[in-house]
Design an enzyme around this catalytic site. Structure first.
Site, PDB file in Angstrom:
ATOM      1  N   PRO A 106     -20.253  18.939 -39.646  1.00 54.84           N
ATOM      2  CA  PRO A 106     -20.459  17.549 -40.075  1.00 54.84           C
ATOM      3  C   PRO A 106     -20.421  17.408 -41.593  1.00 54.84           C
ATOM      4  O   PRO A 106     -20.735  18.361 -42.313  1.00 54.84           O
ATOM      5  CB  PRO A 106     -21.865  17.212 -39.552  1.00 54.84           C
ATOM      6  N   ASP A 107     -20.036  16.206 -42.061  1.00 50.25           N
ATOM      7  CA  ASP A 107     -20.167  15.967 -43.495  1.00 50.25           C
ATOM      8  C   ASP A 107     -21.611  15.535 -43.769  1.00 50.25           C
ATOM      9  O   ASP A 107     -22.492  15.707 -42.910  1.00 50.25           O
ATOM     10  CB  ASP A 107     -19.110  14.964 -43.998  1.00 50.25           C
ATOM     11  N   PHE A 108     -21.876  15.014 -44.944  1.00 48.43           N
ATOM     12  CA  PHE A 108     -23.264  14.696 -45.304  1.00 48.43           C
ATOM     13  C   PHE A 108     -23.605  13.226 -45.127  1.00 48.43           C
ATOM     14  O   PHE A 108     -24.637  12.871 -44.589  1.00 48.43           O
ATOM     15  CB  PHE A 108     -23.532  15.108 -46.767  1.00 48.43           C
ATOM     16  N   ARG A 109     -22.706  12.339 -45.582  1.00 48.99           N
ATOM     17  CA  ARG A 109     -23.096  10.939 -45.748  1.00 48.99           C
ATOM     18  C   ARG A 109     -22.448   9.974 -44.777  1.00 48.99           C
ATOM     19  O   ARG A 109     -22.683   8.773 -44.891  1.00 48.99           O
ATOM     20  CB  ARG A 109     -22.825  10.506 -47.196  1.00 48.99           C
ATOM     21  N   ASN A 180     -17.520  22.644 -50.639  1.00 49.70           N
ATOM     22  CA  ASN A 180     -17.940  23.137 -49.325  1.00 49.70           C
ATOM     23  C   ASN A 180     -18.430  24.571 -49.392  1.00 49.70           C
ATOM     24  O   ASN A 180     -17.918  25.372 -50.167  1.00 49.70           O
ATOM     25  CB  ASN A 180     -16.777  23.030 -48.340  1.00 49.70           C
ATOM     26  N   ASP A 182     -18.711  26.351 -46.494  1.00 49.70           N
ATOM     27  CA  ASP A 182     -18.367  26.967 -45.211  1.00 49.70           C
ATOM     28  C   ASP A 182     -17.350  28.109 -45.337  1.00 49.70           C
ATOM     29  O   ASP A 182     -17.059  28.795 -44.357  1.00 49.70           O
ATOM     30  CB  ASP A 182     -17.827  25.899 -44.240  1.00 49.70           C
ATOM     31  N   HIS A 199     -20.179  24.652 -55.162  1.00 50.84           N
ATOM     32  CA  HIS A 199     -21.548  24.588 -54.635  1.00 50.84           C
ATOM     33  C   HIS A 199     -21.922  25.870 -53.896  1.00 50.84           C
ATOM     34  O   HIS A 199     -22.776  25.859 -53.010  1.00 50.84           O
ATOM     35  CB  HIS A 199     -21.720  23.362 -53.736  1.00 50.84           C
TER      36      HIS A 199
HETATM   37  P1  OAD Z   1     -19.969  13.459 -48.101  1.00 55.91           P
HETATM   38  O1  OAD Z   1     -20.519  13.464 -46.723  1.00 55.91           O
HETATM   39  O2  OAD Z   1     -20.775  12.822 -49.161  1.00 55.91           O
HETATM   40  O3  OAD Z   1     -18.524  12.745 -48.097  1.00 55.91           O
HETATM   41  C1  OAD Z   1     -17.538  13.107 -47.179  1.00 55.91           C
HETATM   42  C2  OAD Z   1     -16.394  12.102 -47.307  1.00 55.91           C
HETATM   43  O4  OAD Z   1     -15.361  12.516 -46.456  1.00 55.91           O
HETATM   44  C3  OAD Z   1     -16.778  10.689 -46.881  1.00 55.91           C
HETATM   45  O5  OAD Z   1     -16.178   9.764 -47.768  1.00 55.91           O
HETATM   46  C4  OAD Z   1     -16.181  10.568 -45.469  1.00 55.91           C
HETATM   47  O6  OAD Z   1     -15.793   9.256 -45.143  1.00 55.91           O
HETATM   48  C5  OAD Z   1     -14.969  11.444 -45.603  1.00 55.91           C
HETATM   49  N1  OAD Z   1     -14.514  12.080 -44.353  1.00 55.91           N
HETATM   50  C6  OAD Z   1     -15.240  12.691 -43.396  1.00 55.91           C
HETATM   51  N2  OAD Z   1     -14.444  13.221 -42.451  1.00 55.91           N
HETATM   52  C7  OAD Z   1     -13.172  12.945 -42.833  1.00 55.91           C
HETATM   53  C8  OAD Z   1     -11.890  13.208 -42.276  1.00 55.91           C
HETATM   54  N3  OAD Z   1     -11.740  13.902 -41.143  1.00 55.91           N
HETATM   55  N4  OAD Z   1     -10.812  12.736 -42.929  1.00 55.91           N
HETATM   56  C9  OAD Z   1     -10.939  12.018 -44.089  1.00 55.91           C
HETATM   57  N5  OAD Z   1     -12.118  11.753 -44.668  1.00 55.91           N
HETATM   58  C10 OAD Z   1     -13.222  12.201 -44.047  1.00 55.91           C
HETATM   59  O7  OAD Z   1     -19.621  14.972 -48.460  1.00 55.91           O
HETATM   60  P2  OAD Z   1     -19.316  15.581 -49.898  1.00 55.91           P
HETATM   61  O8  OAD Z   1     -18.604  14.604 -50.762  1.00 55.91           O
HETATM   62  O9  OAD Z   1     -18.675  16.894 -49.667  1.00 55.91           O
HETATM   63  O10 OAD Z   1     -24.191  19.248 -51.913  1.00 55.91           O
HETATM   64  O11 OAD Z   1     -20.778  15.806 -50.455  1.00 55.91           O
HETATM   65  C11 OAD Z   1     -20.947  16.381 -51.714  1.00 55.91           C
HETATM   66  C12 OAD Z   1     -22.199  17.194 -51.768  1.00 55.91           C
HETATM   67  O12 OAD Z   1     -23.308  16.427 -51.294  1.00 55.91           O
HETATM   68  C13 OAD Z   1     -22.202  18.409 -50.871  1.00 55.91           C
HETATM   69  O13 OAD Z   1     -21.550  19.528 -51.437  1.00 55.91           O
HETATM   70  C14 OAD Z   1     -23.678  18.676 -50.697  1.00 55.91           C
HETATM   71  C15 OAD Z   1     -24.158  17.270 -50.476  1.00 55.91           C
HETATM   72  O14 OAD Z   1     -25.478  17.020 -50.812  1.00 55.91           O
HETATM   73  C16 OAD Z   1     -25.322  19.990 -51.865  1.00 55.91           C
HETATM   74  O15 OAD Z   1     -25.958  20.125 -50.861  1.00 55.91           O
HETATM   75  C17 OAD Z   1     -25.717  20.610 -53.165  1.00 55.91           C
END
Ligand code: OAD
Ligand code: ZN
Length: 373
Positions: A106-109, A180, A182, A199
């Site tokens: 999963p992503d974060f936000r 990432n 991972d 990170h």
């Molecule tokens: P986020 O969850 O903040 O953002 C992920 C982005 O990818 C969002 O804009 C989603 O809409 C988009 N997304 C998800 N799945 C997708 C897909 N299949 N195709 C296209 N877009 C997609 O994640 P990050 O930006 O990586 O740090 O977050 C940055 C940092 O915040 C992470 O490294 C982590 C977190 O807190 C730490 O923990 C220090």
């Protein structure tokens, strides 16, 4: 340091510090979007001119005001033509969690599927506390419980990861900067020297006792996580933490490569990130002023900072402004975007064969984009 640079840094660092309240639900990007939506372009232009005159900031950078024609069109085709022109040698890619969601991580936000929306059961003061080093030192349990719950069944790179590897095979990848942890870029076969894991990584772990710092491998950590125990150091009994960078920790040494890489970038490709965590997010401003920037993401991210715009500085990505001559947003799924990109570049079969062969095939780096298009 020039006054212009000082003002830029002062304002920008204040904003990011304040907005670094990634705590709770508000995040930098939301704030920016709300602000930009409320200010008309014309008013912005007037304000910008006013600040420029008052502060004598020398905004009249004629080069940029004339809108250089680096891209034929402000879309994916424009970027493809730019690459095919043979003038692109140094592509930097920047990625976030969105490039790994199709691998089941999963992503974060993201509102319902993102990690931060799944943490209600962990009794945290706010979601990001789970990645704050101070909180972790006192309460490591929630992090490991979450890690178990979300532990991926497999670690299979996505088509997007293989597209990045293909860029390298073509001799075009200067560096891949990833947020990432991972390690899927490594698994996909992108060589270590081409990677900056900004990170950190889950690939290795370390005892948090500064006197000890004994290192453990992924297998050791996986066993602990899956058997529901907080991993303790075999030497000193302190907690062992994966080498992911937590909020409040310094970024890895390799992040310094930014200084030499970004001034040499002639195309920046940003994939799968909300661009809200600093200092990673502001890397988009470190490329040369004419360098095209392509975002491949479900949603727009990293939009210009309106305060800086008022002051006449370009800060962040500028997809909609009348002044835009180099920023392109391709909105949709990262894998789909990469397939389309590869197809338009004439690389479709090669991408498919990399995906099919997985990490087994060895790349011999080709040189020059035009040879293979
Ligand atoms: P986020 O969850 O903040 O953002 C992920 C982005 O990818 C969002 O804009 C989603 O809409 C988009 N997304 C998800 N799945 C997708 C897909 N299949 N195709 C296209 N877009 C997609 O994640 P990050 O930006 O990586 O740090 O977050 C940055 C940092 O915040 C992470 O490294 C982590 C977190 O807190 C730490 O923990 C220090
Ligand atoms: Zn130890």
């Amino acid at each position: 340091m020039a006054l212009k640079e000082l003002i830029k840094q002062a304002i920008y660092s204040n904003l990011t510090t304040k907005d670094k309240t990634v705590k709770g639900k508000g995040c930098t990007n939301d704030n920016h979007q709300r602000l930009s939506a409320g200010v008309e372009d014309k008013e912005m232009d007037n304000l910008r001119k006013w600040f420029s005159d008052k502060l004598a900031l020398g905004l009249g950078n004629k080069d940029l005001m004339e809108k250089p024609k680096v891209l034929r069109t402000l879309d994916l085709d424009g970027i493809v033509d730019y690459i095919k022109s043979g003038n692109v040698q140094n592509i930097i890619t920047m990625a976030g969690a969105g490039i790994s969601t199709s691998a089941g991580i999963p992503d974060f936000r993201s509102p319902t599927s993102g990690l931060y929306s799944k943490l209600c059961g962990f009794d945290l003061p706010y979601p990001e506390a789970i990645f704050e080093i101070e909180y972790f030192r006192k309460h490591p349990e929630p992090f490991f419980a979450m890690a178990k719950e979300l532990y991926p069944k497999t670690f299979e790179p996505t088509p997007c990861h293989y597209f990045l590897r293909l860029l390298n095979k073509k001799g075009l990848l200067l560096r891949h900067y990833t947020q990432n942890v991972d390690a899927l870029e490594r698994v996909a076969g992108i060589p270590a020297e081409k990677l900056v894991e900004a990170h950190g990584t889950l690939h290795t772990s370390r005892c948090i006792n500064p006197e000890c710092r004994k290192e453990y491998d992924r297998k050791w950590m996986t066993e602990k996580i899956l058997s529901d125990v907080v991993p303790r150091c075999e030497q000193c009994k302190a907690v062992v933490k994966p080498d992911a960078v937590f909020f409040g920790e310094p970024l890895p040494e390799r992040f310094r490569l930014v200084e030499e890489d970004f001034p040499n970038c002639d195309l920046l490709i940003i994939l799968g990130t909300s661009l809200v965590v600093q200092p990673f997010a502001s890397l988009v401003d470190r490329v040369p002023p004419r360098c095209p920037r392509l975002l491949i993401n479900f949603e727009e991210a990293g939009n210009e900072d309106p305060v800086m715009v008022v002051l006449g500085f370009s800060c962040g990505l500028q997809f909609h402004g009348a002044d835009n001559f180099r920023d392109v947003a391709w909105l949709g799924d990262c894998d789909e975007g990469c397939f389309l990109f590869a197809e338009k570049l004439g690389w479709k079969d090669e991408l498919n064969s990399l995906i099919e062969n997985g990490c087994e095939s060895e790349d011999s780096v080709e040189t020059g984009a035009t040879e293979s298009t």
